[in-house]
Design an enzyme around this catalytic site. Structure first.
Site, short mmCIF file in Angstrom:
data_model
loop_
_atom_site.label_atom_id
_atom_site.label_comp_id
_atom_site.label_asym_id
_atom_site.label_seq_id
_atom_site.Cartn_x
_atom_site.Cartn_y
_atom_site.Cartn_z
N MET A 200 0.81 -1.23 0.00
CA MET A 200 0.00 0.00 0.00
C MET A 200 0.84 1.28 0.00
O MET A 200 0.40 2.31 0.50
CB MET A 200 -0.98 0.01 1.18
CG MET A 200 -1.96 -1.15 1.15
SD MET A 200 -3.45 -0.91 2.13
CE MET A 200 -2.84 -0.17 3.61
N SER A 226 -3.46 3.21 -3.59
CA SER A 226 -3.58 1.79 -3.31
C SER A 226 -5.02 1.30 -3.21
O SER A 226 -5.28 0.10 -3.19
CB SER A 226 -2.85 1.46 -2.00
OG SER A 226 -3.43 2.18 -0.90
N SER A 227 -5.99 2.22 -3.15
CA SER A 227 -7.41 1.81 -3.09
C SER A 227 -7.94 1.51 -4.50
O SER A 227 -9.09 1.86 -4.82
CB SER A 227 -8.26 2.90 -2.43
OG SER A 227 -7.73 3.31 -1.20
N ILE A 247 -2.85 7.90 2.10
CA ILE A 247 -1.68 8.46 2.76
C ILE A 247 -0.85 9.31 1.81
O ILE A 247 -0.03 10.11 2.23
CB ILE A 247 -0.80 7.35 3.39
CG1 ILE A 247 0.18 7.94 4.41
CG2 ILE A 247 -0.05 6.57 2.31
CD1 ILE A 247 0.93 6.92 5.21
N GLY A 249 -2.42 9.79 -1.64
CA GLY A 249 -3.30 9.91 -2.80
C GLY A 249 -4.07 8.64 -3.05
O GLY A 249 -4.71 8.47 -4.10
N SER A 250 -4.07 7.72 -2.10
CA SER A 250 -4.60 6.37 -2.32
C SER A 250 -6.10 6.28 -2.49
O SER A 250 -6.63 5.28 -2.96
CB SER A 250 -4.18 5.44 -1.18
OG SER A 250 -2.79 5.24 -1.20
#
Length: 594
Positions: A200, A226-227, A247, A249-250
């Protein structure tokens, strides 16, 4: 005596067998070493296969549940249900014209179809079927009957929160996270976990456990990370509302790449308890949990639902500040700062055009637009973000990656992280005259080195934050409009292009609420202009960026809306205004009213 002599001859005689014994021992030892290596290599793959088997089993059972429901309820208008906004769904669920069962199974079926194309889900939460049976007990909840997807790292009792790494496999959560509990109390039904990048700390979306996720608009592109599983599932129509974490831009990057809305609130506006991470304890750049959806009103409803007494009771460390509906609904003209280029990463032609067109719409609507320039962005990225996030010289992140395979999309990043500290220092010196940005990153990847330096680094973050807010106050801004990274990258480029994170990670560093709204798509003219892109530094990263976003015609492009800390409702209100103006402009153009 004869037997003793026999043994003496065996071991020490002219025809002793020492050579044979030593050779045999060496062969056995070598074989044992090889076996242990083979066994150690097999263990990660066995654990990965077990996780995949669990996922496959959950998908099969979910498919069976959907088929069973469809056969017993052939009158269900799935297409209608999937076409409704969150507000429309909620209204019909409340007045009884739609049942939670119809909505749930419609979205579950769509999720299975989208996952089959995009590989965005890590597991169907089959307990949601049991929750559905008792959902009428939550009929007063703001999210009554709404299926909600959650990112892999959110704790759900009995299920892993892997963060895409083997070190977190086979560690089922003992309890739901705070936000999952609140979602359930508000009548929402968390029904699926979605894929993430390995560790992540990368804005691609792939890991060795669940594989690579594809973009819903173009499978040759990444959905972001990461999302990324959330972005792909919602962008593909398989979920109406999702929960992610951010954290650097995820939330915002997948929202941008997948053409949906995403919101990163002020840190700890929503409880972080029960959200897993691979860099826990790091305090320079903090993570925030927030929603993703197809429209801004859905993001606001999500925030309103979670900012309730139940959450404040479950987590007393969260300030008990309910959602301010009055600020969100306000129509007061805004004083809006804006910039097109942060001086670090030159935006793509489509990013620049998206910002300029949005600026014109806002000015036409009566808002005041003021030029703004974020100070010392290169310093902030190198000395505060990279050195803060990886202040231990990358040791914690590497400890989670160790012992298992590295996803191809992450290999460049991990190879750089794994270099000896002395070599990072040498490379920093060597690259300084020819590639200053990479030189600075190599130096920062060495970490802070001591507790004293860590405290100094934290103080530097505070000082920078104060400097930015002083400039904000000098310009008398309400909110800020800035470019949003995009369009979606070609696969395997994110690990090579951390430079472009400057547009998102800056507001994680500052702890400013920030959200993303799609405003346009890449045109043929944008693609042609991209051919002449050179960047701010004209270095390797600028050349790679051009390749990363090439061939993006038709992909969504967004802008980013920012406000000061704890003014989350104002940020959402600004996002809603951008969304409204863009939709009105699209309607005007479709009706030929230029």
């Amino acid at each position: 005596m004869d037997s003793i002599g026999h043994y003496k001859d065996f071991f020490f005689g002219p025809h002793s067998n020492w050579t044979w014994i030593l050779t045999a021992t060496a062969c056995i030892a070598s074989g044992l070493v090889l076996f242990l290596k083979w066994f150690g290599h097999q263990q990660p793959w066995k654990r990965i296969q077990r996780a995949k088997d669990r996922r496959d089993k959950s998908l099969q059972r979910a498919e069976h549940a959907v088929i069973q429901y469809q056969n017993s309820h052939p009158e269900t208008d799935t297409d209608l249900i999937l076409s409704l906004s969150l507000a429309e769904l909620s209204k019909r669920l409340k007045d009884g014209t739609l049942t939670p069962q119809a909505v749930f199974h419609s979205y579950l079926g769509k999720t299975l179809e989208v996952n089959g194309r995009l590989n965005c889900c890590t597991e169907i939460l089959l307990e949601s079927l049991d929750q559905l049976e008792n959902i009428d007990s939550c009929k007063d909840g703001l999210l009554y009957g709404i299926p909600v997807s959650i990112k892999d790292n959110m704790a759900y009792k009995g299920h892993d929160s892997t963060c895409g790494v083997l070190s977190k496999l086979d560690l089922p959560a003992p309890d739901d996270s705070v936000l999952v509990k609140v979602l359930k109390r508000q009548g929402a039904i968390p029904f699926v976990k979605t894929n993430v990048s390995q560790g992540m700390l990368n804005f691609d979306c792939g890991n060795p456990i669940y594989g690579h996720t594809l973009n819903p608009h173009n499978p040759q592109k990444t959905p972001g990370g990461s999302s990324g599983g959330e972005g792909a599932l919602i962008g593909g129509g398989g979920s109406v509302l999702g929960l992610g974490s951010d954290i650097g831009g995820s939330i915002r990057i997948p929202a941008s790449f997948c053409g949906i809305c995403g919101f990163k609130p002020t840190v700890n506006r929503l409880s972080l308890k029960g959200a897993s991470s691979c860099n826990r304890g790091q305090k320079s750049v903090l993570s925030s949990l927030g929603p993703l959806a197809k429209d801004v009103d859905s993001l606001a409803v999500f925030m309103q639902a979670l900012l309730c007494d139940y959450m404040f009771t479950l987590d007393p460390t969260v300030p008990p500040i309910p959602f301010n509906q009055q600020v969100y609904q306000s129509g007061k003209p805004l004083r809006i700062g804006y910039y097109e280029n942060d001086g670090y990463a030159m935006p793509s032609p489509s990013m620049s055009r998206a910002l300029r067109e949005t600026k014109v719409l806002l000015e036409r609507a009566g808002h005041t637009l003021v030029p703004f320039s974020p100070p010392k962005v290169a310093y902030a990225i190198h000395e505060l973000v990279v050195k803060g996030l990886l202040g231990d010289g990358c040791a914690t992140m590497l400890s989670h990656i160790k012992g298992g395979p590295v996803q191809p999309c992450l290999q460049t990043q991990i190879k750089i992280y794994s270099l000896p500290q002395s070599l990072k220092k040498i490379l920093s010196v060597l690259f300084k005259p020819i590639f200053p940005r990479l030189s600075a990153v190599f130096n920062s990847l060495r970490g802070v080195g001591s507790v004293q330096n860590l405290w100094r680094q934290h103080a530097d973050v505070e000082d920078y934050n104060n400097e930015v807010m002083a400039e904000w106050r000098r310009c008398e801004l309400d909110v800020l409009l800035c470019p949003m990274m995009g369009p979606a990258y070609n696969h395997n480029y994110p690990a090579k292009l951390s430079s472009t994170l400057s547009y998102t990670v800056l507001y994680s560093l500052l702890n400013f609420p920030a959200g993303v709204v799609p405003v346009t798509t890449v045109t043929a003219e944008d693609e042609e202009e991209l051919r002449h892109y050179v960047g701010n530094y004209e270095d390797l990263w600028d050349k790679l960026y051009k390749k990363a976003v090439f061939d993006g015609e038709g992909l969504p492009v967004a802008v980013q809306c920012v406000s000061l800390p704890w003014q989350d409702e104002l940020c959402l209100r600004f996002m809603r205004e951008v969304e409204r103006l863009v939709r009105e402009e699209e309607r005007r153009r479709s009706e030929g009213l230029e």
